[in-house]
Every structure is written in C-alpha cells, then in structure tokens.
Enzyme design. Structure first.
Site, mmCIF file in Angstrom:
data_model
loop_
_atom_site.group_PDB
_atom_site.id
_atom_site.type_symbol
_atom_site.label_atom_id
_atom_site.label_comp_id
_atom_site.label_asym_id
_atom_site.label_seq_id
_atom_site.Cartn_x
_atom_site.Cartn_y
_atom_site.Cartn_z
ATOM 1 N N PRO A 284 0.905 -1.225 0.091
ATOM 2 C CA PRO A 284 -0.103 0.104 0.003
ATOM 3 C C PRO A 284 0.810 1.225 0.040
ATOM 4 O O PRO A 284 1.554 1.713 0.952
ATOM 5 C CB PRO A 284 -0.742 -0.012 1.447
ATOM 6 C CG PRO A 284 -0.706 -1.511 1.793
ATOM 7 C CD PRO A 284 0.497 -1.973 1.286
ATOM 8 N N GLU A 285 0.937 1.922 -1.150
ATOM 9 C CA GLU A 285 1.648 3.198 -1.196
ATOM 10 C C GLU A 285 0.573 4.419 -1.602
ATOM 11 O O GLU A 285 -0.468 3.894 -1.583
ATOM 12 C CB GLU A 285 2.798 3.152 -2.133
ATOM 13 C CG GLU A 285 3.648 1.908 -1.851
ATOM 14 C CD GLU A 285 5.161 1.996 -2.231
ATOM 15 O OE1 GLU A 285 5.348 3.218 -2.663
ATOM 16 O OE2 GLU A 285 6.015 1.064 -2.265
ATOM 17 N N LYS B 137 -0.880 8.453 2.608
ATOM 18 C CA LYS B 137 -1.269 7.117 2.733
ATOM 19 C C LYS B 137 -2.327 7.032 4.018
ATOM 20 O O LYS B 137 -2.551 5.814 4.230
ATOM 21 C CB LYS B 137 0.053 6.362 3.267
ATOM 22 C CG LYS B 137 1.260 6.068 2.109
ATOM 23 C CD LYS B 137 2.089 5.225 2.384
ATOM 24 C CE LYS B 137 3.370 5.804 2.988
ATOM 25 N NZ LYS B 137 4.526 4.549 3.223
ATOM 26 N N ARG C 46 14.120 0.200 6.497
ATOM 27 C CA ARG C 46 13.385 -0.527 5.459
ATOM 28 C C ARG C 46 14.596 -1.106 4.888
ATOM 29 O O ARG C 46 15.723 -0.432 4.723
ATOM 30 C CB ARG C 46 12.677 0.531 4.436
ATOM 31 C CG ARG C 46 11.509 1.366 5.480
ATOM 32 C CD ARG C 46 10.452 0.721 5.717
ATOM 33 N NE ARG C 46 9.492 0.346 4.912
ATOM 34 C CZ ARG C 46 8.707 1.059 4.326
ATOM 35 N NH1 ARG C 46 8.546 2.353 4.847
ATOM 36 N NH2 ARG C 46 7.864 0.722 3.283
#
Ligand SMILES: [Zn+2]
Length: 271
Positions: free
Chosen positions: A2-3, A51, A254
């Site tokens: 989900p971006e 987002k 990340r």
C-alpha cells in the site's frame, strides 16, 4: 504494497460504493471504538491524503453537536478496505482481520487490519494529516514545496528522505527503490548531492499517477508477473539495464533494492 496510489484507489472504491449512502449498521472490532454505532450516519465522501484514508461522515442531527466527522484509517503494510455487494461473501481476507464493518443498502465496506482507526471531527483532520508534505496524488500537489522540504535536510540519505511523509506524501518503499534506479542515484546519496532533485520528485509523481485506477503496481510498463519492477523485490536477479545482480540491504528501518552499477555509491565527502 500500500503506497500512495493504492490508498488513492481504495479511497475511490469506497467513494463509489458509499458516497451519499446512509449507514444501516456498523460494527467496530477495535477497543477504542467498540461502543461506537454509526447507524443512521451518512457517508459524505471518501478521500486520501498521502497514505491516510479519510472517510467523511455526517452524523444525524440528534446524535451529536458536531455534524461532520471523519473516520481515519491507515493501511501501513497490510491493511485493506473492500466494498462488497449486499449478500456477497466477504472473501477477501480472513474474518479475524476485520476491524470494522460499515453496512448500507448499496454496499458493505469491510476494513481489514486497519491501523490508527479513529473517529474525529472533520475540522480536526489536520491534527492527523497536517504534518504531511505535499500529496503526490492530491489536487493540491506542489512539486516545488516537496523539493524545498527535501532540500532542507541535505545530509539525509535520499532513500530515507523520499520515505519521510513530512517531505512528500505517498511514496513507499517500492516507488522509492524504482525512482532511484530510474534516476541512476544510489539510495545512500545525501539529498544535497542528488543532481536533479526536482526531476526525481517529478518522476515519483508520474510513477504513482500512472498506477492510479489499477491494483497492479508497475514502473516498467509491463503488467506481467515478474516484470513490473526494475529493482524492487528482485534481489540477485539481473539488472534489466546492465545485467548486474540486484542488491538488497537495509537502509534505516526499511530494506532497499538497487543496482550497484547503474546506481554508483556516492563520492565520499572531501575532508
Ligand atoms: Zn544495472
């Protein structure tokens, strides 16, 4: 993943399914909203900001002094909303992941594994999303402001700066990796040493915008399985441009994917 584009698509699906509808029932399965009942409330619209998902509602007059409320949710890595026709089986995800059900005559919206689920007056939305940088898919997208915010921290690595939603809102790990590959920039390059920050920002916006309206995220133009990215998710596979094995390493919190040849390491700072 989900971006910004996935969240934008989700907002549109919810808007098409529910906008204008009056809720005939609600079922919150999170402690902070367990006693909330939105029966009789009307869905005004569904919008995204970076987002964040914002489902804007109107309370029935008798229910509250404040008429306009926003149901906020964040998908993070694993959340999703689905709209089902009445009577349709809720088959998208296992039932134990359901956090909220909103029923109406035209559709039932089911939110799975949502984060930061909160109901707040619409007038206070800014407290949740006001810190965000310009929204790449927002009607008020401001590229110059995004560049200005990035450039304000020239010592940050560009890989981390693109993910920082205070700079610009909507880029997640996939687009970060892909944009930097396409620009030939190493994720470890300090922002101050990126040759064309405006071009990098413009490309990020184009890639997200190109994926609006579909669920397969592609940066290559191909929608075929295994062909949708240049570097993201392709560790040890050959670079589509030079054949070198794609690398994967941690950068901040990340992982990042990059081609060590197409994206050469930044020059060490001169003493
Ligand atoms: Zn390469």
């Amino acid at each position: 993943m989900p971006e910004g584009d996935t969240v934008w698509n989700t907002a549109r699906v919810l808007h098409r399914a529910l906008a204008g509808a009056t809720l005939t029932g609600s079922d919150f399965r999170v402690p902070q909203l367990a006693t909330t009942d939105l029966t009789g409330w009307t869905v005004r619209e569904s919008a995204s900001r970076g987002k964040h998902l914002l489902l804007r509602l109107a309370a029935p007059e008798a229910a509250s002094d404040v008429r306009h409320w926003t149901l906020h949710s964040h998908l993070r890595m694993d959340g999703a909303w689905r709209a089902y026709a009445p009577g349709e089986r809720w088959a998208a995800r296992p039932a134990h992941l359901i956090r909220v059900v909103l029923r109406s005559t035209p559709a039932v919206a089911v939110g799975y594994h949502l984060h930061e689920l909160a109901l707040l007056p619409t007038a206070e939305e800014e407290s949740l999303v006001g810190h965000l940088g310009p929204d790449l898919l927002g009607p008020d997208w401001d590229a110059a402001e995004a560049v200005r915010r990035l450039a304000a921290h020239p010592e940050s690595t560009i890989g981390e700066a693109l993910l920082d939603q205070r700079n610009l809102a909507g880029v997640g790990n996939l687009y970060k990796c892909e944009v930097l590959f396409l620009r030939g920039v190493s994720p470890w390059t300090p922002v101050g040493a990126v040759p064309d920050l405006a071009g990098t920002v413009a490309l990020a916006q184009r890639l997200l915008a190109a994926n609006r309206g579909r669920w397969t995220q592609s940066t290559t133009g191909s929608l075929h399985r295994g062909g949708t990215s240049y570097v993201y998710g392709r560790r040890a596979q050959p670079c589509r441009r030079c054949g070198t094995a794609i690398r994967k390493e941690e950068l901040g919190e990340r992982v990042t994917y990059w081609c060590p040849v197409c994206q050469p390491a930044p020059e060490p700072a001169q003493p």
